[in-house]
Design a protein around this motif. Sequence first.
Motif, PDB file in Angstrom:
ATOM      1  N   GLU A   1       0.859  -1.184   0.000  1.00  0.00           N
ATOM      2  CA  GLU A   1       0.000   0.000   0.000  1.00  0.00           C
ATOM      3  C   GLU A   1       0.893   1.231   0.000  1.00  0.00           C
ATOM      4  O   GLU A   1       1.706   1.413   0.912  1.00  0.00           O
ATOM      5  N   ALA A   2       0.756   2.039  -1.030  1.00  0.00           N
ATOM      6  CA  ALA A   2       1.552   3.264  -1.154  1.00  0.00           C
ATOM      7  C   ALA A   2       0.627   4.466  -1.094  1.00  0.00           C
ATOM      8  O   ALA A   2      -0.456   4.459  -1.695  1.00  0.00           O
ATOM      9  N   VAL A   3       1.056   5.516  -0.371  1.00  0.00           N
ATOM     10  CA  VAL A   3       0.200   6.682  -0.142  1.00  0.00           C
ATOM     11  C   VAL A   3       0.997   7.963  -0.358  1.00  0.00           C
ATOM     12  O   VAL A   3       2.075   8.140   0.230  1.00  0.00           O
ATOM     13  N   ASP A   4       0.455   8.824  -1.195  1.00  0.00           N
ATOM     14  CA  ASP A   4       0.983  10.177  -1.399  1.00  0.00           C
ATOM     15  C   ASP A   4      -0.056  11.136  -0.838  1.00  0.00           C
ATOM     16  O   ASP A   4      -1.128  11.308  -1.414  1.00  0.00           O
ATOM     17  N   GLN A   5       0.256  11.767   0.314  1.00  0.00           N
ATOM     18  CA  GLN A   5      -0.687  12.631   1.018  1.00  0.00           C
ATOM     19  C   GLN A   5      -0.086  14.020   1.147  1.00  0.00           C
ATOM     20  O   GLN A   5       1.029  14.172   1.653  1.00  0.00           O
ATOM     21  N   SER A   6      -0.818  15.030   0.710  1.00  0.00           N
ATOM     22  CA  SER A   6      -0.262  16.380   0.633  1.00  0.00           C
ATOM     23  C   SER A   6       0.092  16.962   1.996  1.00  0.00           C
ATOM     24  O   SER A   6       0.924  17.860   2.096  1.00  0.00           O
ATOM     25  N   SER A   7      -0.508  16.456   3.079  1.00  0.00           N
ATOM     26  CA  SER A   7      -0.259  17.012   4.402  1.00  0.00           C
ATOM     27  C   SER A   7       0.922  16.364   5.119  1.00  0.00           C
ATOM     28  O   SER A   7       1.254  16.753   6.242  1.00  0.00           O
TER      29      SER A   7
ATOM     30  N   LYS B   1      -5.642  -1.822  -6.907  1.00  0.00           N
ATOM     31  CA  LYS B   1      -6.623  -0.795  -6.560  1.00  0.00           C
ATOM     32  C   LYS B   1      -5.967   0.575  -6.566  1.00  0.00           C
ATOM     33  O   LYS B   1      -4.768   0.711  -6.300  1.00  0.00           O
ATOM     34  N   TYR B   2      -6.808   1.580  -6.829  1.00  0.00           N
ATOM     35  CA  TYR B   2      -6.321   2.962  -6.884  1.00  0.00           C
ATOM     36  C   TYR B   2      -7.404   3.889  -6.352  1.00  0.00           C
ATOM     37  O   TYR B   2      -8.593   3.706  -6.647  1.00  0.00           O
ATOM     38  N   ALA B   3      -6.996   4.875  -5.556  1.00  0.00           N
ATOM     39  CA  ALA B   3      -7.919   5.900  -5.053  1.00  0.00           C
ATOM     40  C   ALA B   3      -7.251   7.254  -5.178  1.00  0.00           C
ATOM     41  O   ALA B   3      -6.075   7.411  -4.830  1.00  0.00           O
ATOM     42  N   ASP B   4      -7.994   8.235  -5.668  1.00  0.00           N
ATOM     43  CA  ASP B   4      -7.474   9.600  -5.836  1.00  0.00           C
ATOM     44  C   ASP B   4      -8.512  10.567  -5.291  1.00  0.00           C
ATOM     45  O   ASP B   4      -9.554  10.774  -5.893  1.00  0.00           O
ATOM     46  N   PHE B   5      -8.211  11.128  -4.102  1.00  0.00           N
ATOM     47  CA  PHE B   5      -9.095  12.117  -3.482  1.00  0.00           C
ATOM     48  C   PHE B   5      -8.483  13.494  -3.642  1.00  0.00           C
ATOM     49  O   PHE B   5      -7.303  13.714  -3.336  1.00  0.00           O
ATOM     50  N   SER B   6      -9.294  14.450  -4.107  1.00  0.00           N
ATOM     51  CA  SER B   6      -8.820  15.821  -4.280  1.00  0.00           C
ATOM     52  C   SER B   6      -9.833  16.784  -3.680  1.00  0.00           C
ATOM     53  O   SER B   6     -11.047  16.568  -3.758  1.00  0.00           O
ATOM     54  N   SER B   7      -9.313  17.870  -3.049  1.00  0.00           N
ATOM     55  CA  SER B   7     -10.190  18.817  -2.372  1.00  0.00           C
ATOM     56  C   SER B   7      -9.514  20.173  -2.311  1.00  0.00           C
ATOM     57  O   SER B   7      -8.282  20.270  -2.222  1.00  0.00           O
ATOM     58  N   ASP B   8     -10.343  21.229  -2.364  1.00  0.00           N
ATOM     59  CA  ASP B   8      -9.865  22.594  -2.151  1.00  0.00           C
ATOM     60  C   ASP B   8     -10.052  23.032  -0.701  1.00  0.00           C
ATOM     61  O   ASP B   8      -9.698  24.155  -0.335  1.00  0.00           O
ATOM     62  N   SER B   9     -10.598  22.146   0.126  1.00  0.00           N
ATOM     63  CA  SER B   9     -10.838  22.493   1.522  1.00  0.00           C
ATOM     64  C   SER B   9      -9.516  22.604   2.280  1.00  0.00           C
ATOM     65  O   SER B   9      -8.647  21.726   2.142  1.00  0.00           O
TER      66      SER B   9
ATOM     67  N   THR C   1      -9.003  22.043   5.299  1.00  0.00           N
ATOM     68  CA  THR C   1      -8.939  21.056   6.373  1.00  0.00           C
ATOM     69  C   THR C   1      -8.770  19.630   5.865  1.00  0.00           C
ATOM     70  O   THR C   1      -8.663  18.700   6.678  1.00  0.00           O
ATOM     71  N   LEU C   2      -8.742  19.449   4.545  1.00  0.00           N
ATOM     72  CA  LEU C   2      -8.614  18.110   3.970  1.00  0.00           C
ATOM     73  C   LEU C   2      -7.404  18.048   3.051  1.00  0.00           C
ATOM     74  O   LEU C   2      -7.203  18.947   2.223  1.00  0.00           O
ATOM     75  N   SER C   3      -6.613  17.002   3.183  1.00  0.00           N
ATOM     76  CA  SER C   3      -5.443  16.827   2.323  1.00  0.00           C
ATOM     77  C   SER C   3      -5.838  16.079   1.058  1.00  0.00           C
ATOM     78  O   SER C   3      -6.823  15.333   1.027  1.00  0.00           O
ATOM     79  N   ASN C   4      -5.058  16.261   0.004  1.00  0.00           N
ATOM     80  CA  ASN C   4      -5.220  15.475  -1.209  1.00  0.00           C
ATOM     81  C   ASN C   4      -4.469  14.155  -1.039  1.00  0.00           C
ATOM     82  O   ASN C   4      -3.342  14.133  -0.544  1.00  0.00           O
ATOM     83  N   ASP C   5      -5.115  13.066  -1.459  1.00  0.00           N
ATOM     84  CA  ASP C   5      -4.534  11.728  -1.272  1.00  0.00           C
ATOM     85  C   ASP C   5      -4.555  10.944  -2.571  1.00  0.00           C
ATOM     86  O   ASP C   5      -5.573  10.953  -3.290  1.00  0.00           O
ATOM     87  N   GLN C   6      -3.480  10.227  -2.815  1.00  0.00           N
ATOM     88  CA  GLN C   6      -3.443   9.192  -3.837  1.00  0.00           C
ATOM     89  C   GLN C   6      -2.959   7.912  -3.167  1.00  0.00           C
ATOM     90  O   GLN C   6      -1.916   7.908  -2.502  1.00  0.00           O
ATOM     91  N   ARG C   7      -3.718   6.848  -3.341  1.00  0.00           N
ATOM     92  CA  ARG C   7      -3.363   5.568  -2.727  1.00  0.00           C
ATOM     93  C   ARG C   7      -3.348   4.467  -3.789  1.00  0.00           C
ATOM     94  O   ARG C   7      -4.215   4.421  -4.669  1.00  0.00           O
ATOM     95  N   TYR C   8      -2.366   3.578  -3.662  1.00  0.00           N
ATOM     96  CA  TYR C   8      -2.191   2.470  -4.592  1.00  0.00           C
ATOM     97  C   TYR C   8      -2.056   1.178  -3.782  1.00  0.00           C
ATOM     98  O   TYR C   8      -1.367   1.152  -2.759  1.00  0.00           O
TER      99      TYR C   8
END
Length: 406
Positions: A45-51, A381-389, A391-398
């Motif tokens: 499981e690999a995670v790129d999290q902006s925070s 599996k792949y997940a890509d969450f993006s937000s301008d909020s 309080t929320l970080s942008n996440d990419q998970r593999y």
Amino acid sequence: MPKHVSSKLLLPACLLVSTSSTVFAEEGKDATVSTAKIDLRYRIEAVDQSSKPEDAFASTLRSRLTLSRKLSDQWTILGEVDNVASVGSEKFNSTSNGQIQYPVVADPTGTDINQLLVRYSGQVITVTGGRQRVIHADQRFVGGVAWRQNEQTYDGARMVYTGLDNVTIDYTYAAKVNRIFGPDDGPIQPAALSGDNHLLHTRVTLAPQQSLSAYAYLLDIDLETDYAVGKSVGNSTDTMGLEYKGQFGAANLRLGYAQQSDAGNSPLNYDADYYLVEGKYSFDSVKVHAGLEVLGSDNGVGFKTPLATLHKFQGWADKFLVTPGGGIRDTYAGVAGKVGKAALLFVHHDFESDQGGASYGSEVNASVTLPVGKKWKVQLKYADFSSDSPTLSNDQRYWVTVNWKP
């Protein structure tokens, strides 16, 4: 019941049963049958999290040994031990290893008793006592979180009754919930939650392919003094609801509603609602679905689902494991199909608050699952969450998961 056992016990036990299911039958009129099974699951499981300053890379192996003995036609005993090991260095925050510079991948290492139970199976009633899986419906409120390497199981007694026409009554009293954050307490989350928890799910078949379920989940969770109240008694709730499921040819419809309030020793004071509308339609081997799921809020407290298999809902990036104080509206649509033996799934989510309509962001999920022979299964599996909020970080998970079952 002890949750933690020495990891030195698992390997010798595995060697005794070798690498395949073994069945032993004793001769005689009242023959007993014993089985031993091994299940292995390796995951990257690999995670790129902006925070976070560092990307996470988790390489873990879950080894499961299951021993069962059928004492008679009615009585069975079962024990199951899991070991979660990190393959290579732990470049991720497991919630217990202190690696907070990395994003969370909630797979702490260790060895524990996953199940240890005795079960009576009669013609119209099944009763199970001990540590066990408890899964209701689609696991939106009560589940096992089997996606994570350390499964969630329950210490208590369960009764499933089918003696009434077209009715199934499923009741569990759970004195302890053994969570995915174990086997030991960590600095972020307790490994288990004790309390007086009543889990009731009743399903009535109205007509062929038409059903109505009613449920009541009454959680009174004890205070874990080493953690904030939100980790324990803040999750004490009374939840009651209904769900309708119907199939009309190639179309399926689900409708759900629930109401929740604080309970037990909870310091909170709120009443929140839950709504679900979902439709599916099949075109030969292709299935499309769309829905709206709303977890409401009151007094700044969002609708809680602490026993759910949360990874199944509101996106695989797991950004909303705790419902925001303003609630959440998840509008989603997806398509599933097959190419040869490979099963493909694509889902898009759009998130906003239930109160005020503020945008939380959007997420794309995609997966490919492929059986390899009779014993192996590979999933990407792949997940890509993006937000301008803010309080929320942008996440990419593999994820790359390899499962072996004999």
